[in-house]
Design a protein around this motif. Structure first.
Motif, short mmCIF file in Angstrom:
data_model
loop_
_atom_site.label_atom_id
_atom_site.label_comp_id
_atom_site.label_asym_id
_atom_site.label_seq_id
_atom_site.Cartn_x
_atom_site.Cartn_y
_atom_site.Cartn_z
N SER A 14 -8.03 10.05 -15.22
CA SER A 14 -7.70 8.62 -15.17
C SER A 14 -8.23 8.01 -13.89
O SER A 14 -8.17 8.62 -12.83
CB SER A 14 -6.18 8.44 -15.23
N HIS A 16 -7.72 4.70 -11.57
CA HIS A 16 -6.89 3.54 -11.25
C HIS A 16 -7.71 2.62 -10.34
O HIS A 16 -8.24 3.08 -9.34
CB HIS A 16 -5.65 3.95 -10.46
N ILE A 21 -5.74 0.85 -15.35
CA ILE A 21 -6.00 2.29 -15.45
C ILE A 21 -6.90 2.55 -16.65
O ILE A 21 -6.69 1.99 -17.73
CB ILE A 21 -4.69 3.08 -15.60
#
Lengths: 136, 136
Positions: A14, A16, A21
């Motif tokens: 992931s 951010h 996100i």
């Protein structure tokens, strides 16, 4: 036979940043299988699951909201709160799965290693217990 | 070159019952490609997209909430409101994509036919227009 000890939480890659996100999952790289099917439950009003799959391994992801997942391997039970869209749960075949306590608007995404075949699923706990006994 | 005429809305196989909705997508059967990667944008606070992919075909799904998608093929633009988790949008490679007006808590799921390679993406409209010119 599968054991609940084989269930593995997976941190999904992931990124951010100021836009939010982005979670990205590469078939066979970030998962222990090729993605043959994806499915998702949405607009959920009652518990889901209540079955096991004879040859299907899955990764379950709380892509929106949260819910509980209960897993049973014929001997032991485990329950997990699913609440972070960047964390999935790898569940091997032949684990009896129950999903419940969905938050308002929750969406449960599942990635699977097989195409769908209803004849390869076990739809009740009684049938599951029978199948487990035969394998012992 | 791709044209916005090649963009196709897809009705994703869905079962509605008293428990809610289950939407299921078989790789290569319900989509015109094998799923090599999935990614999703969540906890979104700003517009997303603003790029094109040289070899990536995609299906975009509003798996939770709603948002707008604007597509540009170098000549024409089209915009779609994405608001039904049982309907996806097939977008071929080399279309410039912009996502905006996300509802609170919206999640955008994308199924893709390639593994990720940033060198195979075009990150600005200027670079995109240059690439389109070269192909003409």
């Amino acid at each position: 036979m599968s054991s609940i000890n084989e269930i593995i939480p997976i941190n999904l890659p992931s990124v951010h940043d100021s836009r939010g996100i982005l979670t990205s999952i590469e078939s066979q790289i970030d998962l222990p299988f090729k993605i043959q099917r994806i499915f998702y439950m949405h607009h959920i009003s009652l518990d889901r699951g209540g079955h096991a799959h004879i040859d299907t391994d899955q990764v379950v992801i709380p892509i929106s909201g949260n819910f509980m997942i209960e897993l049973y391997d014929g001997k032991n039970k485990a329950a997990f709160k699913m609440e972070d869209a960047t964390k999935g749960l790898y569940i091997p075949r032949m684990i009896f799965i129950r999903l419940y306590s969905f938050s308002e608007g929750a969406v449960c995404l599942v990635l699977a290693n097989t195409h769908y075949d209803i004849t390869r699923s076990i739809r009740t706990i009684e049938e599951y217990n029978e199948a487990i006994k035969k394998q012992l």
